[in-house]
Design a protein around this motif. Structure first.
Motif, PDB file in Angstrom:
ATOM      1  N   ILE A  52     -12.662   0.184   0.117  1.00 49.73           N
ATOM      2  CA  ILE A  52     -14.041   0.177   0.585  1.00 49.73           C
ATOM      3  C   ILE A  52     -14.878   0.981  -0.409  1.00 49.73           C
ATOM      4  CG2 ILE A  52     -13.823   2.220   2.052  1.00 49.73           C
ATOM      5  CD1 ILE A  52     -15.541   0.687   4.142  1.00 49.73           C
ATOM      6  N   VAL A  53     -16.081   0.511  -0.660  1.00 49.75           N
ATOM      7  CA  VAL A  53     -16.968   1.156  -1.622  1.00 49.75           C
ATOM      8  C   VAL A  53     -17.939   2.070  -0.885  1.00 49.75           C
ATOM      9  CG1 VAL A  53     -18.749   0.788  -3.370  1.00 49.75           C
ATOM     10  CG2 VAL A  53     -16.760  -0.727  -3.260  1.00 49.75           C
ATOM     11  N   ALA A  54     -17.987   3.330  -1.330  1.00 50.55           N
ATOM     12  CA  ALA A  54     -18.868   4.325  -0.706  1.00 50.55           C
ATOM     13  C   ALA A  54     -19.991   4.703  -1.672  1.00 50.55           C
ATOM     14  CB  ALA A  54     -18.074   5.567  -0.316  1.00 50.55           C
ATOM     15  N   THR A  55     -21.197   4.741  -1.124  1.00 57.06           N
ATOM     16  CA  THR A  55     -22.353   5.247  -1.873  1.00 57.06           C
ATOM     17  C   THR A  55     -22.664   6.635  -1.348  1.00 57.06           C
ATOM     18  OG1 THR A  55     -23.217   2.989  -2.073  1.00 57.06           O
ATOM     19  CG2 THR A  55     -24.727   4.801  -2.553  1.00 57.06           C
ATOM     20  N   VAL A  56     -22.492   7.623  -2.194  1.00 58.70           N
ATOM     21  CA  VAL A  56     -22.596   9.018  -1.755  1.00 58.70           C
ATOM     22  C   VAL A  56     -24.032   9.512  -1.914  1.00 58.70           C
ATOM     23  CG1 VAL A  56     -21.765  11.371  -2.136  1.00 58.70           C
ATOM     24  CG2 VAL A  56     -20.192   9.423  -2.355  1.00 58.70           C
ATOM     25  N   GLY A  57     -24.550  10.115  -0.843  1.00 55.78           N
ATOM     26  CA  GLY A  57     -25.863  10.751  -0.875  1.00 55.78           C
ATOM     27  C   GLY A  57     -25.718  12.255  -0.827  1.00 55.78           C
ATOM     28  N   SER A 108     -19.526  -3.749  -2.936  1.00 56.53           N
ATOM     29  CA  SER A 108     -18.267  -4.419  -2.670  1.00 56.53           C
ATOM     30  C   SER A 108     -17.362  -4.314  -3.893  1.00 56.53           C
ATOM     31  CB  SER A 108     -18.497  -5.892  -2.308  1.00 56.53           C
ATOM     32  OG  SER A 108     -17.294  -6.495  -1.863  1.00 56.53           O
ATOM     33  N   ILE A 109     -16.138  -4.751  -3.709  1.00 53.83           N
ATOM     34  CA  ILE A 109     -15.159  -4.739  -4.790  1.00 53.83           C
ATOM     35  C   ILE A 109     -14.326  -6.004  -4.692  1.00 53.83           C
ATOM     36  CG2 ILE A 109     -13.502  -3.389  -3.409  1.00 53.83           C
ATOM     37  CD1 ILE A 109     -12.619  -2.061  -6.066  1.00 53.83           C
ATOM     38  N   SER A 110     -14.012  -6.596  -5.839  1.00 58.86           N
ATOM     39  CA  SER A 110     -13.159  -7.784  -5.888  1.00 58.86           C
ATOM     40  C   SER A 110     -11.948  -7.476  -6.751  1.00 58.86           C
ATOM     41  CB  SER A 110     -13.919  -8.979  -6.461  1.00 58.86           C
ATOM     42  OG  SER A 110     -14.398  -8.702  -7.755  1.00 58.86           O
ATOM     43  N   PHE A 111     -10.883  -8.260  -6.585  1.00 57.49           N
ATOM     44  CA  PHE A 111      -9.618  -7.956  -7.237  1.00 57.49           C
ATOM     45  C   PHE A 111      -9.059  -9.163  -7.976  1.00 57.49           C
ATOM     46  CE2 PHE A 111      -9.932  -4.840  -3.835  1.00 57.49           C
ATOM     47  CZ  PHE A 111      -9.636  -3.668  -4.522  1.00 57.49           C
ATOM     48  N   GLY A 112      -8.338  -8.867  -9.046  1.00 59.33           N
ATOM     49  CA  GLY A 112      -7.560  -9.884  -9.742  1.00 59.33           C
ATOM     50  C   GLY A 112      -6.206 -10.025  -9.073  1.00 59.33           C
ATOM     51  N   SER A 113      -5.234 -10.532  -9.826  1.00 58.32           N
ATOM     52  CA  SER A 113      -3.878 -10.706  -9.293  1.00 58.32           C
ATOM     53  C   SER A 113      -3.057  -9.444  -9.534  1.00 58.32           C
ATOM     54  CB  SER A 113      -3.193 -11.896  -9.964  1.00 58.32           C
ATOM     55  OG  SER A 113      -3.912 -13.084  -9.713  1.00 58.32           O
ATOM     56  N   ALA A 114      -2.171  -9.150  -8.598  1.00 57.35           N
ATOM     57  CA  ALA A 114      -1.332  -7.950  -8.693  1.00 57.35           C
ATOM     58  C   ALA A 114      -0.230  -8.143  -9.741  1.00 57.35           C
ATOM     59  CB  ALA A 114      -0.730  -7.622  -7.338  1.00 57.35           C
ATOM     60  N   THR A 115       0.187  -7.032 -10.358  1.00 52.31           N
ATOM     61  CA  THR A 115       1.247  -7.037 -11.371  1.00 52.31           C
ATOM     62  C   THR A 115       2.284  -5.982 -11.023  1.00 52.31           C
ATOM     63  OG1 THR A 115      -0.306  -7.700 -13.098  1.00 52.31           O
ATOM     64  CG2 THR A 115       1.772  -6.737 -13.815  1.00 52.31           C
ATOM     65  N   VAL A 116       3.565  -6.345 -11.054  1.00 52.95           N
ATOM     66  CA  VAL A 116       4.653  -5.396 -10.807  1.00 52.95           C
ATOM     67  C   VAL A 116       4.891  -4.591 -12.082  1.00 52.95           C
ATOM     68  CG1 VAL A 116       7.129  -5.176 -10.339  1.00 52.95           C
ATOM     69  CG2 VAL A 116       5.747  -6.802  -9.043  1.00 52.95           C
ATOM     70  N   PHE A 117       4.903  -3.255 -11.954  1.00 53.59           N
ATOM     71  CA  PHE A 117       5.229  -2.427 -13.114  1.00 53.59           C
ATOM     72  C   PHE A 117       6.628  -1.837 -13.021  1.00 53.59           C
ATOM     73  CE2 PHE A 117       2.783   0.432 -10.289  1.00 53.59           C
ATOM     74  CZ  PHE A 117       3.694   1.471 -10.105  1.00 53.59           C
ATOM     75  N   GLU A 118       7.246  -1.862 -11.826  1.00 54.54           N
ATOM     76  CA  GLU A 118       8.613  -1.380 -11.677  1.00 54.54           C
ATOM     77  C   GLU A 118       9.322  -2.203 -10.607  1.00 54.54           C
ATOM     78  OE1 GLU A 118      11.780  -0.198 -12.465  1.00 54.54           O
ATOM     79  OE2 GLU A 118      10.499   1.361 -13.358  1.00 54.54           O
ATOM     80  N   GLU A 119      10.403  -2.873 -10.992  1.00 54.15           N
ATOM     81  CA  GLU A 119      11.150  -3.715 -10.052  1.00 54.15           C
ATOM     82  C   GLU A 119      12.168  -2.869  -9.300  1.00 54.15           C
ATOM     83  OE1 GLU A 119      12.691  -6.997 -12.253  1.00 54.15           O
ATOM     84  OE2 GLU A 119      10.771  -8.059 -12.267  1.00 54.15           O
ATOM     85  N   ALA A 120      11.671  -1.894  -8.595  1.00 55.77           N
ATOM     86  CA  ALA A 120      12.464  -1.020  -7.739  1.00 55.77           C
ATOM     87  C   ALA A 120      11.487  -0.257  -6.866  1.00 55.77           C
ATOM     88  CB  ALA A 120      13.320  -0.056  -8.557  1.00 55.77           C
ATOM     89  N   SER A 121      12.002   0.341  -5.796  1.00 56.12           N
ATOM     90  CA  SER A 121      11.141   1.129  -4.925  1.00 56.12           C
ATOM     91  C   SER A 121      10.574   2.308  -5.719  1.00 56.12           C
ATOM     92  CB  SER A 121      11.935   1.633  -3.725  1.00 56.12           C
ATOM     93  OG  SER A 121      11.122   2.430  -2.900  1.00 56.12           O
ATOM     94  N   SER A 122       9.250   2.425  -5.692  1.00 60.08           N
ATOM     95  CA  SER A 122       8.560   3.437  -6.506  1.00 60.08           C
ATOM     96  C   SER A 122       7.748   4.320  -5.572  1.00 60.08           C
ATOM     97  CB  SER A 122       7.637   2.755  -7.529  1.00 60.08           C
ATOM     98  OG  SER A 122       8.375   1.830  -8.314  1.00 60.08           O
ATOM     99  N   VAL A 123       7.999   5.628  -5.616  1.00 59.07           N
ATOM    100  CA  VAL A 123       7.349   6.532  -4.666  1.00 59.07           C
ATOM    101  C   VAL A 123       6.659   7.661  -5.413  1.00 59.07           C
ATOM    102  CG1 VAL A 123       8.982   5.974  -2.833  1.00 59.07           C
ATOM    103  CG2 VAL A 123       9.468   7.882  -4.377  1.00 59.07           C
ATOM    104  N   THR A 152     -22.762   5.986   2.650  1.00 58.56           N
ATOM    105  CA  THR A 152     -22.799   4.670   3.293  1.00 58.56           C
ATOM    106  C   THR A 152     -21.688   3.829   2.709  1.00 58.56           C
ATOM    107  OG1 THR A 152     -24.398   3.837   1.662  1.00 58.56           O
ATOM    108  CG2 THR A 152     -25.276   4.775   3.701  1.00 58.56           C
ATOM    109  N   PHE A 153     -21.258   2.824   3.472  1.00 55.03           N
ATOM    110  CA  PHE A 153     -20.074   2.069   3.090  1.00 55.03           C
ATOM    111  C   PHE A 153     -20.345   0.576   3.084  1.00 55.03           C
ATOM    112  CE2 PHE A 153     -18.832   5.963   5.229  1.00 55.03           C
ATOM    113  CZ  PHE A 153     -18.022   6.557   4.269  1.00 55.03           C
ATOM    114  N   GLY A 154     -19.698  -0.116   2.134  1.00 55.37           N
ATOM    115  CA  GLY A 154     -19.695  -1.570   2.144  1.00 55.37           C
ATOM    116  C   GLY A 154     -18.632  -2.069   3.096  1.00 55.37           C
ATOM    117  N   SER A 155     -18.295  -3.324   2.962  1.00 55.89           N
ATOM    118  CA  SER A 155     -17.267  -3.914   3.826  1.00 55.89           C
ATOM    119  C   SER A 155     -15.883  -3.692   3.228  1.00 55.89           C
ATOM    120  CB  SER A 155     -17.512  -5.414   3.994  1.00 55.89           C
ATOM    121  OG  SER A 155     -18.774  -5.644   4.593  1.00 55.89           O
ATOM    122  N   GLU A 156     -14.886  -3.601   4.097  1.00 57.52           N
ATOM    123  CA  GLU A 156     -13.512  -3.461   3.640  1.00 57.52           C
ATOM    124  C   GLU A 156     -13.063  -4.729   2.924  1.00 57.52           C
ATOM    125  OE1 GLU A 156     -11.221  -2.630   7.082  1.00 57.52           O
ATOM    126  OE2 GLU A 156     -12.114  -0.656   7.436  1.00 57.52           O
TER     127      GLU A 156
END
Length: 859
Positions: free
Chosen positions: A632-637, A692-707, A642-646
Motif C-alpha cells: 500500500i502506498v502512503a502519502t506522509v503529511g 498506487s503501485i504495480s508489479f512485474g513478475s516475481a523471480t526466485v533468487f534462492e531455491e530453498a527456504s529463505s528466512v 493517507t493511503f492508496g488502495s492495497e
C-alpha cells in the motif's frame, strides 16, 4: 545505459551488452539497439538468397515497388492462369529471405505492361498497366498495404488509347506520380503524365508529348535536381535516347533530346545513385550483343553521359532490371543471360565519377527467366529482383541480395568511451568478520548515518538481560571497527527492533517492543552519533499494548518518520503513526495519532521510501485475505498519512518481507518467502504511480527456504543486495545480488558470507566507502553480533564475447589499459578502431593521455 558510480568526481563506467567481440582497451560506440561495439570498418560479402515464390502458376509482365510506410515490397503481375488478370502480392524481406501474403486481384481482365511505384506522401502503392479488357487503355489504380495484404481503390484511365511500354516513378519533390508510356495509337509517341494520389484514388493532368517516338520506355527520378529522366529506344533509328523532364503542378516540360547510345538498343532500365548523384541506365546493346551501362549527370534541363561499360560481354541480356542499393553504394542488376541458356544472372556495379565498374556475375536461377524488375528495400537494406521462371511453369519468384560492402560504424555522436573488459556482477571481496557485541545478539537491524559516515546497528543484547543496544561502526577499506555499545533501553526487548536514519535532523530512530512493560508497549527512541558513540533521548510510547511486527522509515520530503506495525489488541490490524523530531539537540520524538492502513489480520510488515514519487510503500502479509502479500502506498503529511488502495504482489507469503529502493531504475523491490513455492526466496519489482503501485513478475533468487531477509541497494554498482539465512545450505548467511531491468529483476549466483547464522541478518549500504555491511549473529561463534564488509563489484576479464556484459570507461574516466601513448597528447578515434593524433572522418576526440597507458576519456 547503466552508469556505475554516482559521484561526478569519481571516474565513471557503464556496463553494456557487447555486439560482436569487444577487445580490451579499444574505442567503443553505442549501436541503435543499445548494444556496444568496438570501432571498426565493417565488411560484408555478397549474398544471394534463395528464390521465393509469390505465385506458383504462370506469371508475366511483372512490376515491383517498395512501400516504405509499411516496409513491404509489392509485386504486381499478370496471372496467366486466370485470364491474365492483374494481381498483386505483398512481400516481407528478412535478411536474404522473402515471404509473401495471399495475392489480390486489382484488374479483372487482360493486364500487361505493368509498372509499380510508391507514393511516400500518401503512403500508397500506384500500379500502372495496359487494360486489355478496356481497349488497351493506360490505366492506374491505388493500393493500400495492410499487413501482408493489399486492397485497391477504383481504376482510373490516364490514356484513352492503346498504351504500351509503361514505366512510372515517384517525384518526391512535387509529391507526384509520373507515368511515361508509348502511345501506340499515335506512332508510339513517348508521353509522360502527372498523377496526384488522394485517398484511394488518383487523378491526372494532361499528357505531355516528348515529340519523340519509341519503345521500351524507362523512368528515373533525380532528387538532387528535382528532375526526372525518360528514356526509350527511338522507333526509327533504334538508338537510345533520353529527355529530362520537369514537373510543375500537373504539367511537364522537357529539355532537348540527348542520345546515350548511337546504335540499336532494346530493353532498358534506370536507377539513381544517391551517393554520386548520377543516373544509371542499363540496356540491351543489341548492335554489339552486349549488356551495357552508362552514367548520366543532369544539369539544368539536360543530361550528359560518360562512356558506356559492359556488364555482360558474352551476349546480349534479356529483360535487364536495375535498382540502387544505398546501404552498399552499389548498382544491382538482374538479367536473363541469353548466351548462358537464358539463366537468371546477377551482377553489381560501382559508380565512380561518370564511369561504372562491375563485380563478378552470379547465376541465381539455372533456367530461363523473363519479365524482370528490381527495387531496393531500404528497411531490410536489400536489393530485390523479381521474374518469372520459365523452367518452373513461369512461376513468379523473387530474390533478395545483400551486396558486398565496407562501411564504418563510427559517427560524430556514437563514441562513448574505451572498453574495459568483461563485467559480471560479483561479490569481489569479503573483509574479515568483526564482532560488534561479545554476547549473543538477536533482532539485528542496521542503517547508515550519511552525515557522520557511520553504520549504526541496533540489536537485542541477550548477554545483557536482552537490553536494547546500539553500536557505531566505521568502515575502512574492507574492514569495519566499532565503538563501545550503548544501551538505549534497559529492559527486555522483543521483535521488532528496527532502525532508520533521519537525514534532515541527523538522527537515528529506533522502534522496538518493550517486554518490560505490562502491556508490551511499542516505543520509539531517538539517538545521535558523535564520533564512535551514541547519545539517546527519552523513549516515547507510540502503541500502548502488544505491539508486533513493525518497521520504521524516514520520508525526506515530509521530513517525518513513519512507523508501521501490528496491534495485537485490535485483532492484529495494521496501523501507522507519523513521528517528528525537533531541532538541534532535541532527542525526544513527537508521536501523532495512529491510523489504520489494513483493517484485517496483518503480519510481517516492511516499509521503504520512494524519493522519486515521495511516497512510503508498506508491504505486509494480509492474513485476513488468505495470507496474500500486499503493498500500500502512503502519502506522509506533517501529522498523519493517507493511503492508496492495497495491491497484491503474491498470493501467499510466509514471512520476512524486506524492501529497498533502486534509485537508478526508480523501482521498489520486495524480497519475501513464497509460501506457494516451498518458501523459496523470491523478489518482485514494484513501480509507484500516484497513490498506487504495480508489479512485474516475481523471480526466485534462492531455491530453498529463505528466512530473516534484509535488503539494500548498492548505488555504486546499481545492484539490489538481499541477505538471508539459506536453510537449504546449512543455514548459511547468504547474499543474492539482483539487477533490475524494467519491471523485472535477475540474479547471479548467491554468495555465502558466513557459514551459519542463528536468527538475524541485516544489510545496509555505506555510501561513503561504497560497501555493503552485512550484520548477523554468528551461530558458529556463540551467536555473537558480527559484521562483515562486502564489496560488490565487477570482474574485468579482458576480451568480451558477443552478447557478453562489457565495462566501458565513459566521459571523465581514466582508461588505464592502453599502451604506447604520449602524456599530454590529444588522441582521436580512427575509423579502424585505433587511436591517432590527427582527426579522422568523422572527427571524434577520444581523450588526452596522462601516461603511456592512461587516457582521460573525452572531456
Amino acid at each position: 545505459m547503466r552508469i556505475i558510480g554516482n559521484d561526478p568526481s569519481v571516474p565513471r563506467q557503464t556496463q553494456e551488452v557487447a555486439s560482436g567481440t569487444l577487445p580490451n582497451g579499444k574505442p567503443v560506440v553505442v549501436n541503435a539497439d543499445g548494444t556496444v561495439s568496438v570501432v571498426a570498418s565493417l565488411s560484408v560479402s555478397e549474398t544471394l538468397g534463395s528464390p521465393a515464390e509469390f505465385y506458383g502458376g504462370s506469371a508475366r509482365q511483372i512490376g515491383i515497388c517498395f512501400d516504405s510506410t509499411n516496409n513491404k515490397i509489392v509485386v504486381a503481375y499478370a496471372d496467366d492462369d486466370n485470364s491474365s488478370n492483374g494481381t498483386a502480392a505483398v512481400g516481407t524481406v528478412s535478411g536474404v529471405s522473402i515471404s509473401f501474403g495471399t495475392p489480390v486481384i486489382f484488374n479483372s481482365g487482360t493486364t500487361s505492361r505493368i509498372t509499380a511505384s510508391f507514393d511516400s506522401n500518401s503512403g500508397k502503392v500506384v500500379i500502372g498497366y495496359t487494360d486489355g479488357g478496356n481497349s488497351s487503355y493506360g490505366t492506374a489504380i491505388v493500393g493500400t498495404v495492410s499487413g501482408t495484404s493489399i486492397s485497391f481503390g477504383s481504376e482510373v484511365v490516364f490514356s484513352s488509347a492503346n498504351t504500351q511500354y509503361i514505366d512510372s516513378i515517384y517525384d518526391s519533390g512535387n509529391q507526384k506520380i509520373v507515368i511515361s508510356y508509348g502511345n501506340a495509337g499515335s506512332s508510339y509517341s513517348i508521353n509522360s503524365i502527372v498523377g496526384t494520389v488522394s485517398g484511394t484514388s488518383i487523378s491526372f493532368g494532361s499528357a505531355a508529348d516528348t515529340g519523340q517516338d519509341g519503345y521500351y520506355t524507362a523512368n528515373v527520378y533525380d532528387p538532387d535536381t528535382g528532375k526526372f529522366v525518360v528514356g526509350y529506344r527511338n522507333s526509327s533509328s533504334g538508338n537510345g535516347q533520353v529527355l529530362v523532364g520537369t514537373v510543375s503542378g500537373t504539367s511537364i516540360s522537357y529539355g532537348s533530346m540527348v542520345e546515350f547510345q548511337g546504335s540499336t538498343v532494346a530493353v532498358m532500365s534506370m536507377a539513381y545513385d544517391t551517393l554520386n548523384n548520377k543516373v544509371v541506365i542499363i540496356y540491351d546493346n543489341s548492335a554489339n550483343s552486349v549488356g551495357s551501362a552508362i552514367i548520366g549527370t543532369i544539369s539544368g534541363t539536360s543530361i550528359s553521359f560518360g562512356s558506356s561499360a559492359h556488364f555482360e560481354t558474352g551476349g546480349k541480356p534479356g529483360y535487364p532490371a536495375v535498382a540502387y542499393d544505398s546501404s552498399a553504394s552499389k548498382v544491382s542488376i538482374f538479367y536473363e543471360d541469353i548466351a548462358n541458356s537464358e539463366y537468371g544472372t546477377y551482377i553489381s556495379g560501382t559508380v565512380s565519377g561518370t564511369s561504372i565498374s562491375f563485380g563478378t556475375a552470379t547465376v541465381f536461377k539455372s533456367g530461363e527467366v523473363l519479365w524482370l524488375d528490381a527495387v531496393y528495400d531500404s528497411n531490410a537494406q536489400r536489393a530485390v529482383g523479381v521474374y518469372c521462371s520459365g523452367s518452373q511453369g513461369y512461376a513468379g519468384q523473387a530474390l533478395a541480395v545483400q551486396n558486398a560492402s565496407t562501411s564504418q560504424n563510427l559517427t560524430s555522436e556514437n563514441y562513448i568511451g574505451m572498453s574495459s573488459g568483461f563485467a559480471e556482477s560479483l561479490i569481489t571481496s569479503k573483509g574479515t568478520s568483526v564482532a560488534f557485541e561479545g554476547g549473543q545478539s538477536t533482532l539485528i537491524d542496521s542503517t547508515f548515518d550519511s552525515t557522520n559516515n557511520k553504520v549504526v546497528i541496533a540489536y537485542c543484547d541477550n548477554g545483557n538481560s536482552s537490553y536494547g543496544t546500539a553500536v557505531v561502526g566505521t568502515v575502512s577499506g574492507t574492514s569495519i571497527s566499532f565503538g563501545t555499545p550503548v544501551v538505549f533501553k534497559s529492559a527486555v526487548l522483543q521483535s521488532p527492533i528496527k532502525i532508520t536514519y533521519d537525514s534532515t535532523k541527523n538522527r537515528v530512530v529506533i522502534i522496538y517492543k518493550n517486554a518490560g512493560t505490562a502491556t508490551d508497549d511499542g516505543e520509539v527512541i531517538v539517538g545521535q552519533v558523535s564520533g564512535t558513540s551514541l547519545t539517546f533521548g527519552s523513549s516515547v510510547t507510540f502503541e500502548s499494548g502488544l505491539l508486533s511486527m513493525g518497521d520504521v522509515t524516514y520520508d525526506s520530503n515530509a521530513q517525518r518518520i513513519l512507523i508501521s506495525y501490528v496491534d495485537e489488541n485490535t485483532s492484529n490490524n495494521g496501523f501507522c503513526c507519523v513521528v517528528s523530531i525537533g531541532g538541534t539537540g532535541d532527542l525526544v520524538p513527537t508521536v501523532n495519532a495512529r491510523q489504520s492502513f489494513n483493517a484485517a489480520t496483518t503480519y510481517y510488515i516492511s516499509s521503504v521510501y520512494d524519493p522519486i514519487n515521495q511516497k512510503v510503500v508498506i508491504t505486509f502479509k494480509d492474513s485476513g485475505d488468505s495470507g496474500k502479500g500486499k503493498a500500500i502506498v502512503a502519502t506522509v503529511g506533517s501529522t498523519s498519512a493517507t493511503f492508496g488502495s492495497e495491491v497484491e504482489f503474491a498470493t501467499n507469503i510466509s514471512a520476512d518481507p524486506a524492501t529497498t529502493f533502486d534509485s537508478t531504475n526508480n523501482k521498489v523491490i520486495i524480497a519475501y518467502r513464497d509460501g506457494d513455492n516451498s518458501n523459496y526466496g523470491t523478489a518482485i519489482v514494484g513501480t509507484v504511480s500516484g497513490t498506487s503501485i504495480s508489479f512485474g513478475s516475481a523471480t526466485v533468487f534462492e531455491e530453498a527456504s529463505s528466512v530473516h531477509l534484509s535488503a539494500a541497494f548498492d548505488s555504486n554498482v546499481n545492484k539490489v543486495v538481499i541477505s538471508y539465512r539459506d536453510t537449504g545450505n546449512s543455514d548459511a548467511g547468504t547474499l543474492a545480488i539482483g539487477t533490475v531491468s524494467g519491471t523485472s529483476i535477475s540474479f547471479g549466483t548467491p554468495f555465502v558470507f558466513v557459514d551459519d547464522v542463528y536468527s538475524a541478518t541485516s544489510v545496509t549500504f555505506d555510501s561513503n566507502s561504497k560497501k555493503i555491511v552485512a550484520s548477523f549473529n554468528d551461530d558458529d561463534n556463540s551467536d555473537i553480533g558480527t559484521s562483515a564488509v562486502i564489496t560488490v563489484g565487477f570482474d574485468n576479464r579482458g576480451e568480451v564475447a558477443d552478447g557478453g556484459h562489457a565495462l566501458v570507461d565513459t566521459q571523465g574516466a581514466i582508461a588505464d589499459n592502453l599502451s604506447g601513448l604520449t602524456a599530454g597528447q590529444s588522441y582521436f578515434v580512427q575509423t579502424d578502431g585505433t587511436l591517432g593524433t590527427t582527426a579522422a572522418d568523422p572527427s571524434v576526440f577520444a581523450g588526452t593521455a596522462v601516461s603511456a597507458t592512461k587516457l582521460i576519456v573525452k572531456g
